[in-house]
Design a protein around this motif. Structure first.
Motif, short mmCIF file in Angstrom:
data_model
loop_
_atom_site.label_atom_id
_atom_site.label_comp_id
_atom_site.label_asym_id
_atom_site.label_seq_id
_atom_site.Cartn_x
_atom_site.Cartn_y
_atom_site.Cartn_z
N GLY A 191 -40.58 -12.76 9.23
CA GLY A 191 -39.81 -13.83 8.93
C GLY A 191 -39.85 -14.15 7.30
O GLY A 191 -38.83 -14.34 6.73
N PHE A 192 -40.81 -13.72 6.82
CA PHE A 192 -40.84 -13.41 5.26
C PHE A 192 -39.86 -12.50 4.82
O PHE A 192 -38.76 -12.70 4.10
CB PHE A 192 -42.20 -13.09 4.46
CG PHE A 192 -42.03 -12.59 3.36
CD1 PHE A 192 -41.72 -13.33 2.09
CD2 PHE A 192 -42.07 -11.11 2.93
CE1 PHE A 192 -41.56 -12.57 0.88
CE2 PHE A 192 -41.98 -10.47 1.86
CZ PHE A 192 -41.82 -11.36 0.65
N VAL A 193 -39.65 -11.27 5.36
CA VAL A 193 -38.79 -10.25 5.26
C VAL A 193 -37.29 -10.74 5.41
O VAL A 193 -36.38 -10.45 4.49
CB VAL A 193 -39.17 -8.79 5.78
CG1 VAL A 193 -37.94 -7.79 5.79
CG2 VAL A 193 -40.48 -8.22 5.37
N GLY B 72 -32.03 -12.12 3.11
CA GLY B 72 -31.12 -13.16 3.23
C GLY B 72 -31.04 -13.89 1.92
O GLY B 72 -29.85 -14.09 1.34
N ALA B 73 -32.04 -14.40 1.22
CA ALA B 73 -31.94 -15.26 0.17
C ALA B 73 -31.57 -14.09 -1.06
O ALA B 73 -30.63 -14.63 -1.86
CB ALA B 73 -33.30 -15.77 -0.12
N CYS B 74 -31.86 -13.11 -1.18
CA CYS B 74 -31.63 -11.98 -2.18
C CYS B 74 -30.17 -11.87 -2.06
O CYS B 74 -29.30 -11.81 -3.10
CB CYS B 74 -32.61 -10.99 -2.11
SG CYS B 74 -34.23 -11.38 -2.75
N VAL B 75 -29.55 -11.46 -0.68
CA VAL B 75 -28.29 -10.98 -0.52
C VAL B 75 -27.46 -12.20 -0.91
O VAL B 75 -26.37 -12.09 -1.84
CB VAL B 75 -28.15 -10.69 0.66
CG1 VAL B 75 -26.61 -10.57 1.20
CG2 VAL B 75 -28.89 -9.23 0.78
N LEU C 205 -28.98 -17.09 8.09
CA LEU C 205 -29.30 -18.48 7.76
C LEU C 205 -29.95 -18.57 6.39
O LEU C 205 -29.46 -19.45 5.77
CB LEU C 205 -30.22 -18.83 8.76
CG LEU C 205 -30.45 -20.22 8.70
CD1 LEU C 205 -29.46 -21.06 9.10
CD2 LEU C 205 -31.86 -20.39 10.08
N ALA C 206 -30.66 -17.70 5.73
CA ALA C 206 -31.40 -17.72 4.56
C ALA C 206 -30.09 -17.32 3.63
O ALA C 206 -30.16 -18.06 2.61
CB ALA C 206 -32.41 -16.64 4.51
N LEU D 249 -40.78 -17.27 -1.55
CA LEU D 249 -40.97 -16.92 -0.15
C LEU D 249 -42.10 -16.72 0.58
O LEU D 249 -42.53 -16.99 1.77
CB LEU D 249 -39.95 -15.96 0.44
CG LEU D 249 -38.40 -16.55 0.15
CD1 LEU D 249 -37.38 -15.28 0.13
CD2 LEU D 249 -38.01 -17.67 0.91
N ILE D 250 -43.15 -15.76 -0.42
CA ILE D 250 -44.52 -15.72 0.25
C ILE D 250 -45.27 -17.29 0.24
O ILE D 250 -45.66 -17.49 1.27
CB ILE D 250 -45.25 -14.87 -0.74
CG1 ILE D 250 -44.83 -13.50 -0.66
CG2 ILE D 250 -46.77 -15.15 -0.46
CD1 ILE D 250 -45.44 -12.51 -1.62
N LEU D 251 -44.88 -17.96 -0.56
CA LEU D 251 -45.44 -19.42 -0.35
C LEU D 251 -44.94 -20.29 0.62
O LEU D 251 -45.46 -20.83 1.29
CB LEU D 251 -45.11 -20.17 -1.88
CG LEU D 251 -45.94 -19.79 -2.94
CD1 LEU D 251 -45.37 -20.65 -4.36
CD2 LEU D 251 -47.37 -20.02 -2.95
N LEU D 252 -43.49 -20.10 1.01
CA LEU D 252 -43.02 -20.87 1.96
C LEU D 252 -43.51 -20.12 3.08
O LEU D 252 -43.43 -21.05 4.08
CB LEU D 252 -41.38 -20.92 1.61
CG LEU D 252 -40.75 -21.41 0.56
CD1 LEU D 252 -39.41 -21.41 0.40
CD2 LEU D 252 -41.35 -23.00 0.56
N SER D 253 -43.61 -18.96 3.35
CA SER D 253 -44.05 -18.28 4.37
C SER D 253 -45.57 -18.78 4.97
O SER D 253 -45.62 -18.96 6.02
CB SER D 253 -43.92 -16.75 4.38
OG SER D 253 -42.79 -16.26 4.34
#
Length: 193
Positions: free
Chosen positions: A64-66, A71-74, A36-37, A156-160
């Motif tokens: 959730g962060f990991v 996903g975002a990096c891949v 999904l990410a 993603l830390i901020l979004l988490s």
């Protein structure tokens, strides 16, 4: 028909509906949140903030962060490398015919790593467009991927944190104010940068 729509909206406003949705999402394991990410890197209309919030709600703040980060990096790496290795060769001949596009490409080539990092940490920046723009540019490939991975960690830390605040708002409503403040701050800072 009208009663069904009203019932559906009423269902969306219940805590039980969301708890059941998160539980169902959790059962799917790590592949669902990672994919999904990753899809956000391909489809600009997908809101990353909602994806991360869903991942955090279903799997907890850390997992959730990991999952979101992987996903975002891949996804971003895949889109960037696909554009760089496949599409760039096909499109380069057409791009060179348009001076404005070539000028934009030259501008992307001249962006400093610090500026790229700031662009990438903004959650409202569509990563698919950034991946495409840097994919067709001559920006150093390894440098782009390293900067993108580091920027995704910060974003993603901020979004988490936002997602955690939103999930805790179901238990303690004071956290909804924190979630709204974080969301507004991220949006305003992305517009300024």
């Amino acid at each position: 028909m009208g009663n069904k729509v009203i019932e559906y909206f009423h269902l969306l406003n219940t805590v039980e509906f969301w708890e059941q949705l998160f539980h169902s999402f959790r059962i799917l394991g790590p592949m669902a949140p990672i994919l999904l990410a990753a899809m956000e890197s391909l489809i600009p209309a997908l809101p990353l903030i909602a994806i991360v919030t869903l991942n955090v709600a279903a799997h907890g703040a850390i997992l959730g962060f990991v999952y979101s980060w992987i996903g975002a990096c891949v996804g971003s790496t895949f889109v960037f490398l696909f554009v760089r290795r496949v599409i760039k060769r096909l499109v380069l001949r057409v791009i060179n015919r348009f001076p404005k596009v070539e000028k934009a490409r030259a501008w992307v080539n001249s962006i400093r790593p610090r500026t790229l990092f700031l662009i990438l940490i903004m959650p409202f920046t569509p990563s698919s467009f950034v991946n495409f723009a840097f994919g067709v540019s001559d920006f150093d490939e390894k440098k782009y991927i390293k900067i993108m991975i580091a920027a995704k960690i910060v974003m993603l830390i901020l979004l988490s944190l936002f997602g955690t605040s939103l999930v805790q708002a179901l238990e303690q409503p004071i956290y909804i104010l924190l979630a709204i403040i974080i969301g507004i701050a991220l949006y305003v800072s992305s517009k300024i940068i």
